[in-house]
Design an enzyme around this catalytic site. Structure first.
Site, PDB file in Angstrom:
ATOM      1  N   LYS A  28      -0.526   1.521  -5.642  1.00 40.62           N
ATOM      2  CA  LYS A  28      -0.162   0.645  -7.095  1.00 40.62           C
ATOM      3  C   LYS A  28      -1.768   0.104  -7.626  1.00 40.62           C
ATOM      4  O   LYS A  28      -1.706   0.369  -8.942  1.00 40.62           O
ATOM      5  CB  LYS A  28       0.669  -0.643  -6.503  1.00 40.62           C
ATOM      6  CG  LYS A  28       2.069  -0.148  -6.002  1.00 40.62           C
ATOM      7  CD  LYS A  28       2.891  -1.590  -5.805  1.00 40.62           C
ATOM      8  CE  LYS A  28       2.281  -2.205  -4.608  1.00 40.62           C
ATOM      9  NZ  LYS A  28       2.138  -1.749  -3.276  1.00 40.62           N
ATOM     10  N   ARG A  86       8.981  -8.601  -6.051  1.00 40.44           N
ATOM     11  CA  ARG A  86       9.471  -8.056  -4.559  1.00 40.44           C
ATOM     12  C   ARG A  86      10.550  -8.676  -3.767  1.00 40.44           C
ATOM     13  O   ARG A  86      10.930  -8.417  -2.953  1.00 40.44           O
ATOM     14  CB  ARG A  86       7.996  -8.620  -3.656  1.00 40.44           C
ATOM     15  CG  ARG A  86       6.928  -7.515  -3.539  1.00 40.44           C
ATOM     16  CD  ARG A  86       5.864  -8.236  -2.595  1.00 40.44           C
ATOM     17  NE  ARG A  86       5.170  -7.420  -1.892  1.00 40.44           N
ATOM     18  CZ  ARG A  86       3.984  -7.056  -2.242  1.00 40.44           C
ATOM     19  NH1 ARG A  86       3.412  -7.227  -3.283  1.00 40.44           N
ATOM     20  NH2 ARG A  86       3.283  -6.500  -1.397  1.00 40.44           N
ATOM     21  N   ARG A 128      -8.125   1.742   4.832  1.00 41.70           N
ATOM     22  CA  ARG A 128      -8.795   0.686   4.236  1.00 41.70           C
ATOM     23  C   ARG A 128      -9.078  -0.415   4.789  1.00 41.70           C
ATOM     24  O   ARG A 128     -10.352  -1.021   4.442  1.00 41.70           O
ATOM     25  CB  ARG A 128      -7.928   0.393   3.410  1.00 41.70           C
ATOM     26  CG  ARG A 128      -8.337  -0.497   2.085  1.00 41.70           C
ATOM     27  CD  ARG A 128      -7.461  -0.974   0.950  1.00 41.70           C
ATOM     28  NE  ARG A 128      -6.284  -1.800   1.454  1.00 41.70           N
ATOM     29  CZ  ARG A 128      -5.235  -2.103   0.707  1.00 41.70           C
ATOM     30  NH1 ARG A 128      -5.472  -1.470  -0.665  1.00 41.70           N
ATOM     31  NH2 ARG A 128      -4.040  -2.604   1.108  1.00 41.70           N
ATOM     32  N   ARG A 133      -9.453  -7.110   4.507  1.00 35.64           N
ATOM     33  CA  ARG A 133      -8.352  -7.460   4.338  1.00 35.64           C
ATOM     34  C   ARG A 133      -7.452  -7.794   5.724  1.00 35.64           C
ATOM     35  O   ARG A 133      -7.475  -7.012   6.342  1.00 35.64           O
ATOM     36  CB  ARG A 133      -7.335  -6.852   3.526  1.00 35.64           C
ATOM     37  CG  ARG A 133      -7.596  -7.070   1.989  1.00 35.64           C
ATOM     38  CD  ARG A 133      -6.523  -6.299   0.889  1.00 35.64           C
ATOM     39  NE  ARG A 133      -5.208  -6.585   1.271  1.00 35.64           N
ATOM     40  CZ  ARG A 133      -4.208  -5.977   0.463  1.00 35.64           C
ATOM     41  NH1 ARG A 133      -4.515  -5.280  -0.565  1.00 35.64           N
ATOM     42  NH2 ARG A 133      -2.781  -6.211   0.735  1.00 35.64           N
ATOM     43  N   ARG A 144       4.762  -5.305   7.384  1.00 31.95           N
ATOM     44  CA  ARG A 144       4.663  -5.280   5.614  1.00 31.95           C
ATOM     45  C   ARG A 144       5.680  -4.075   5.402  1.00 31.95           C
ATOM     46  O   ARG A 144       6.198  -4.424   4.431  1.00 31.95           O
ATOM     47  CB  ARG A 144       3.349  -4.953   5.085  1.00 31.95           C
ATOM     48  CG  ARG A 144       2.300  -6.446   5.264  1.00 31.95           C
ATOM     49  CD  ARG A 144       0.992  -5.871   5.267  1.00 31.95           C
ATOM     50  NE  ARG A 144       0.689  -5.292   3.936  1.00 31.95           N
ATOM     51  CZ  ARG A 144      -0.734  -4.703   3.697  1.00 31.95           C
ATOM     52  NH1 ARG A 144      -1.674  -4.456   4.754  1.00 31.95           N
ATOM     53  NH2 ARG A 144      -1.088  -4.038   2.616  1.00 31.95           N
TER      54      ARG A 144
HETATM   55  P1  AP5 Z   1      -3.692   0.919  -3.083  1.00 30.38           P
HETATM   56  O1  AP5 Z   1      -3.996   1.419  -4.238  1.00 30.38           O
HETATM   57  O2  AP5 Z   1      -4.617  -0.433  -2.721  1.00 30.38           O
HETATM   58  O3  AP5 Z   1      -2.160   0.710  -2.709  1.00 30.38           O
HETATM   59  P2  AP5 Z   1      -1.249  -0.427  -3.062  1.00 30.38           P
HETATM   60  O4  AP5 Z   1       0.050   0.195  -3.055  1.00 30.38           O
HETATM   61  O5  AP5 Z   1      -1.918  -1.326  -4.168  1.00 30.38           O
HETATM   62  O6  AP5 Z   1      -1.451  -1.371  -1.541  1.00 30.38           O
HETATM   63  P3  AP5 Z   1      -1.809  -2.794  -1.128  1.00 30.38           P
HETATM   64  O7  AP5 Z   1      -1.966  -2.772   0.257  1.00 30.38           O
HETATM   65  O8  AP5 Z   1      -2.622  -3.474  -2.122  1.00 30.38           O
HETATM   66  O9  AP5 Z   1      -0.197  -3.194  -1.392  1.00 30.38           O
HETATM   67  P4  AP5 Z   1       0.441  -4.400  -0.911  1.00 30.38           P
HETATM   68  O10 AP5 Z   1       1.874  -4.205  -1.669  1.00 30.38           O
HETATM   69  O11 AP5 Z   1       0.753  -4.704   0.442  1.00 30.38           O
HETATM   70  O12 AP5 Z   1      -0.645  -5.496  -1.007  1.00 30.38           O
HETATM   71  P5  AP5 Z   1      -0.519  -6.672  -2.207  1.00 30.38           P
HETATM   72  O13 AP5 Z   1      -1.930  -6.995  -2.480  1.00 30.38           O
HETATM   73  O14 AP5 Z   1       0.537  -6.497  -3.273  1.00 30.38           O
HETATM   74  O15 AP5 Z   1      -4.226   1.934  -2.074  1.00 30.38           O
HETATM   75  C1  AP5 Z   1      -4.159   1.948  -0.770  1.00 30.38           C
HETATM   76  C2  AP5 Z   1      -5.171   2.655  -0.152  1.00 30.38           C
HETATM   77  O16 AP5 Z   1      -4.832   3.933  -0.220  1.00 30.38           O
HETATM   78  C3  AP5 Z   1      -6.734   2.611  -0.550  1.00 30.38           C
HETATM   79  O17 AP5 Z   1      -7.723   2.729   0.337  1.00 30.38           O
HETATM   80  C4  AP5 Z   1      -6.731   3.793  -1.683  1.00 30.38           C
HETATM   81  O18 AP5 Z   1      -8.057   4.098  -1.701  1.00 30.38           O
HETATM   82  C5  AP5 Z   1      -6.082   4.741  -0.892  1.00 30.38           C
HETATM   83  N1  AP5 Z   1      -5.200   5.586  -1.774  1.00 30.38           N
HETATM   84  C6  AP5 Z   1      -4.534   5.418  -3.087  1.00 30.38           C
HETATM   85  N2  AP5 Z   1      -4.033   6.519  -3.715  1.00 30.38           N
HETATM   86  C7  AP5 Z   1      -4.411   7.308  -2.725  1.00 30.38           C
HETATM   87  C8  AP5 Z   1      -4.004   8.914  -2.549  1.00 30.38           C
HETATM   88  N3  AP5 Z   1      -3.523   9.421  -3.634  1.00 30.38           N
HETATM   89  N4  AP5 Z   1      -4.275   9.518  -1.629  1.00 30.38           N
HETATM   90  C9  AP5 Z   1      -5.017   8.952  -0.679  1.00 30.38           C
HETATM   91  N5  AP5 Z   1      -5.482   7.716  -0.282  1.00 30.38           N
HETATM   92  C10 AP5 Z   1      -5.196   6.960  -1.630  1.00 30.38           C
HETATM   93  O19 AP5 Z   1       0.188  -7.916  -1.358  1.00 30.38           O
HETATM   94  C11 AP5 Z   1      -0.253  -8.216  -0.296  1.00 30.38           C
HETATM   95  C12 AP5 Z   1       0.460  -9.596   0.348  1.00 30.38           C
HETATM   96  O20 AP5 Z   1       0.320 -10.620  -0.675  1.00 30.38           O
HETATM   97  C13 AP5 Z   1       1.797  -9.243   0.800  1.00 30.38           C
HETATM   98  O21 AP5 Z   1       1.908  -8.771   2.014  1.00 30.38           O
HETATM   99  C14 AP5 Z   1       2.549 -10.651   0.582  1.00 30.38           C
HETATM  100  O22 AP5 Z   1       2.396 -11.482   1.676  1.00 30.38           O
HETATM  101  C15 AP5 Z   1       1.729 -11.124  -0.624  1.00 30.38           C
HETATM  102  N6  AP5 Z   1       2.328 -10.952  -1.983  1.00 30.38           N
HETATM  103  C16 AP5 Z   1       2.003 -10.055  -2.972  1.00 30.38           C
HETATM  104  N7  AP5 Z   1       2.676 -10.092  -3.853  1.00 30.38           N
HETATM  105  C17 AP5 Z   1       3.727 -10.955  -3.397  1.00 30.38           C
HETATM  106  C18 AP5 Z   1       4.915 -11.191  -4.220  1.00 30.38           C
HETATM  107  N8  AP5 Z   1       5.323 -10.856  -5.375  1.00 30.38           N
HETATM  108  N9  AP5 Z   1       5.814 -12.039  -3.456  1.00 30.38           N
HETATM  109  C19 AP5 Z   1       5.583 -12.118  -2.087  1.00 30.38           C
HETATM  110  N10 AP5 Z   1       4.673 -12.061  -1.571  1.00 30.38           N
HETATM  111  C20 AP5 Z   1       3.864 -11.409  -2.209  1.00 30.38           C
END
Ligand code: AP5
Length: 221
Positions: free
Chosen positions: A42, A117, A156, A162, A174
């Site tokens: 994402k 979410r 990552r 992180r 997660r």
């Molecule tokens: P990346 O692009 O970072 O993927 P992502 O889907 O953004 O993953 P995140 O870990 O950031 O998602 P998340 O939903 O857990 O985290 P968030 O910050 O929202 O890619 C991931 C990796 O893969 C990278 O290394 C990238 O280079 C690689 N990659 C990308 N595309 C690729 C491809 N095609 N092929 C190979 N490799 C690839 O949330 C973190 C925490 O915050 C949550 O757990 C929760 O506690 C809290 N939180 C956030 N939002 C909310 C909400 N709305 N409600 C409640 N809690 C929340």
């Protein structure tokens, strides 16, 4: 949503001023949700989409990490949930999104990444956008296998700093939270006929091309 519906095919940049300054044209905003499990890409694809379409990128994960870095009370509270792979309470993230939307009054649209979410967050977002005379236009969901997600996040974690990426049991937690609490959000948008799944494995460029095609189709419909 068709940018060109009322304006006889003018290119977007020519009408941007009017979108930004006329409440009547708020309905011409384009609001996209990039949906998918942790590690589905994402964040990676959001950067490319905002470059291409000029929406304002709102990532609740990034906003929460900023709060943690600034050691705010909100950040310190959120960290307790994030470090264990749990969701931060709805009222906290909804409040954050509310002020971010208010902060970007001139936005020609938003790209929501990692939000909503829960179904309660989705309902709250509908309300917040309706106050602006706007709505979600499209939800694009990146589909990636669980083993690929774990592999990407552990990889990552070697460099990201992180805490939620370094421990495989937190990563799996997660994914479980996603399956139990977040996947019902997909049904919410399927019922509203706004949901489209996109294959999230392959090169970043291939996936971006598929997302772009879906956005362009929606804009032209
Ligand atoms: P990346 O692009 O970072 O993927 P992502 O889907 O953004 O993953 P995140 O870990 O950031 O998602 P998340 O939903 O857990 O985290 P968030 O910050 O929202 O890619 C991931 C990796 O893969 C990278 O290394 C990238 O280079 C690689 N990659 C990308 N595309 C690729 C491809 N095609 N092929 C190979 N490799 C690839 O949330 C973190 C925490 O915050 C949550 O757990 C929760 O506690 C809290 N939180 C956030 N939002 C909310 C909400 N709305 N409600 C409640 N809690 C929340």
């Amino acid at each position: 949503m068709n940018y060109f519906k009322y304006i006889g095919g003018w290119p977007f940049y020519k009408i941007e001023y009017y979108i930004c300054h006329s409440p009547r044209l708020a309905a011409l905003m384009f609001n996209l949700i990039l949906f998918g499990p942790p590690g589905s890409g994402k964040g990676t694809q959001s950067e490319k989409l905002v470059d291409k379409y000029g929406m304002v990128h709102l990532s609740t994960g990034n906003l929460l990490r900023e709060e943690i870095a600034n050691k705010t009370p909100l950040g310190l509270e959120a960290k307790k949930f994030m470090d264990h792979g749990q969701l931060v309470p709805d009222e906290v993230v909804i409040g954050m999104i509310d002020s971010s939307i208010e902060h970007h009054k001139e936005a020609a649209g938003f790209l929501f990444d990692g939000f909503p979410r829960t179904v309660a967050q989705a309902q709250a977002l509908d309300k917040l956008l309706s106050f602006k005379g706007s709505e979600i236009d499209l939800v694009l969901a990146l589909e990636v296998s669980e083993e690929e997600l774990v592999h990407r996040l552990l990889n990552r974690g070697k460099t990201s700093g992180r805490p939620d990426d370094t421990n495989e049991s937190v990563i799996r937690k997660r994914l479980t939270v996603y399956s139990n609490e977040t996947s019902p959000v997909a049904d919410y948008y399927k019922k509203a006929h706004k949901f489209k799944a996109v294959a999230g494995e392959g090169s970043v460029a291939e996936i971006f091309a598929a997302l772009r095609q879906a956005v362009d189709m929606e804009m032209a419909s």
